[in-house]
Design a protein around this motif. Sequence first.
Motif, mmCIF file in Angstrom:
data_model
loop_
_atom_site.group_PDB
_atom_site.id
_atom_site.type_symbol
_atom_site.label_atom_id
_atom_site.label_comp_id
_atom_site.label_asym_id
_atom_site.label_seq_id
_atom_site.Cartn_x
_atom_site.Cartn_y
_atom_site.Cartn_z
ATOM 1 N N VAL A 32 0.840 -1.204 0.000
ATOM 2 C CA VAL A 32 0.000 0.000 0.000
ATOM 3 C C VAL A 32 0.875 1.254 0.000
ATOM 4 O O VAL A 32 2.069 1.196 0.278
ATOM 5 C CB VAL A 32 -0.919 0.060 1.242
ATOM 6 N N PHE A 33 0.250 2.378 -0.302
ATOM 7 C CA PHE A 33 0.896 3.666 -0.088
ATOM 8 C C PHE A 33 -0.150 4.601 0.498
ATOM 9 O O PHE A 33 -1.347 4.417 0.296
ATOM 10 C CB PHE A 33 1.515 4.239 -1.378
ATOM 11 N N TYR A 34 0.318 5.553 1.272
ATOM 12 C CA TYR A 34 -0.594 6.483 1.919
ATOM 13 C C TYR A 34 -0.799 7.695 1.030
ATOM 14 O O TYR A 34 0.088 8.084 0.261
ATOM 15 C CB TYR A 34 -0.046 6.890 3.291
ATOM 16 N N PRO A 35 -1.969 8.323 1.121
ATOM 17 C CA PRO A 35 -2.243 9.512 0.309
ATOM 18 C C PRO A 35 -1.197 10.597 0.569
ATOM 19 O O PRO A 35 -0.700 10.744 1.694
ATOM 20 C CB PRO A 35 -3.614 9.975 0.805
ATOM 21 N N PHE A 36 -0.869 11.324 -0.490
ATOM 22 C CA PHE A 36 0.053 12.445 -0.358
ATOM 23 C C PHE A 36 -0.326 13.521 -1.359
ATOM 24 O O PHE A 36 -1.097 13.288 -2.288
ATOM 25 C CB PHE A 36 1.512 12.006 -0.525
ATOM 26 N N ALA A 37 0.195 14.704 -1.140
ATOM 27 C CA ALA A 37 -0.121 15.842 -2.010
ATOM 28 C C ALA A 37 1.156 16.617 -2.301
ATOM 29 O O ALA A 37 2.111 16.583 -1.525
ATOM 30 C CB ALA A 37 -1.147 16.756 -1.345
ATOM 31 N N ALA A 38 1.145 17.300 -3.434
ATOM 32 C CA ALA A 38 2.283 18.137 -3.817
ATOM 33 C C ALA A 38 1.771 19.332 -4.609
ATOM 34 O O ALA A 38 0.694 19.291 -5.205
ATOM 35 C CB ALA A 38 3.279 17.336 -4.652
ATOM 36 N N ILE A 39 2.554 20.389 -4.584
ATOM 37 C CA ILE A 39 2.224 21.589 -5.361
ATOM 38 C C ILE A 39 3.433 21.999 -6.200
ATOM 39 O O ILE A 39 4.567 21.643 -5.882
ATOM 40 C CB ILE A 39 1.780 22.775 -4.468
ATOM 41 N N SER A 50 -0.725 16.537 6.066
ATOM 42 C CA SER A 50 -1.923 16.871 6.835
ATOM 43 C C SER A 50 -1.490 17.372 8.209
ATOM 44 O O SER A 50 -0.359 17.150 8.639
ATOM 45 C CB SER A 50 -2.836 15.660 6.963
ATOM 46 N N GLU A 51 -2.412 18.021 8.883
ATOM 47 C CA GLU A 51 -2.131 18.500 10.233
ATOM 48 C C GLU A 51 -1.948 17.308 11.154
ATOM 49 O O GLU A 51 -2.584 16.274 10.990
ATOM 50 C CB GLU A 51 -3.294 19.365 10.744
ATOM 51 N N GLU A 52 -1.064 17.456 12.133
ATOM 52 C CA GLU A 52 -0.886 16.378 13.103
ATOM 53 C C GLU A 52 -2.129 16.273 13.970
ATOM 54 O O GLU A 52 -2.735 17.275 14.330
ATOM 55 C CB GLU A 52 0.320 16.664 13.989
ATOM 56 N N GLN A 61 -10.446 10.347 5.657
ATOM 57 C CA GLN A 61 -10.234 11.566 6.441
ATOM 58 C C GLN A 61 -8.892 12.198 6.094
ATOM 59 O O GLN A 61 -8.779 13.417 6.035
ATOM 60 C CB GLN A 61 -10.308 11.262 7.940
ATOM 61 N N LEU A 62 -7.883 11.374 5.872
ATOM 62 C CA LEU A 62 -6.564 11.878 5.484
ATOM 63 C C LEU A 62 -6.649 12.581 4.126
ATOM 64 O O LEU A 62 -6.083 13.664 3.943
ATOM 65 C CB LEU A 62 -5.551 10.746 5.442
ATOM 66 N N ILE A 63 -7.382 12.006 3.186
ATOM 67 C CA ILE A 63 -7.563 12.628 1.870
ATOM 68 C C ILE A 63 -8.260 13.970 2.022
ATOM 69 O O ILE A 63 -7.851 14.963 1.418
ATOM 70 C CB ILE A 63 -8.333 11.684 0.920
ATOM 71 N N GLU A 64 -9.286 14.023 2.859
ATOM 72 C CA GLU A 64 -9.998 15.284 3.080
ATOM 73 C C GLU A 64 -9.067 16.335 3.706
ATOM 74 O O GLU A 64 -9.072 17.506 3.301
ATOM 75 C CB GLU A 64 -11.217 15.068 3.965
ATOM 76 N N CYS A 65 -8.253 15.932 4.669
ATOM 77 C CA CYS A 65 -7.293 16.862 5.287
ATOM 78 C C CYS A 65 -6.332 17.414 4.233
ATOM 79 O O CYS A 65 -6.036 18.610 4.212
ATOM 80 C CB CYS A 65 -6.497 16.176 6.391
#
Length: 136
Positions: A32-39, A50-52, A61-65
């Motif tokens: 698996v891999f966990y959701p991540f974001a980049a700009i 995401s916020e701690e 919930q992680l995706i929404e954060c």
Amino acid sequence: MIKGTSSLPPPLNILVSRALKLCELVLSTSSVFYPFAAIYENGKVGCLFSEETHYRIDESQLIECLQWRIIDTTTDSESYSILVYAATVETQKHTRLDAIAISAACPNDEEKLLLYPYYRVGDKIVVSPPINTMPE
């Protein structure tokens, strides 16, 4: 470069190509891999986290954060962004495929969902071209 990313604006092409490479690396050693974001802003790529929290959150919930972090970070800027997460897609023949989902956004608020099915071949991950997510 993965076929199918060339129609994206160059900043999104960079983000998507790097995200797919990271997913390939992670999936080659993990299931698996966990959701991540980049700009991408002013020629630079940055990661968003995401916020701690002090409580356990699930993947949705992680995706929404991460979505909120993207909004907070890119509002009133000329940034491109991606949100990457694991997905399962079902073909017309009812075959289920693991996929890498990438929600890509441009500064003009245009958004696109890219779904890249992937397969395990021995110890390697093979990422397919994106599935067309636009209604026909």
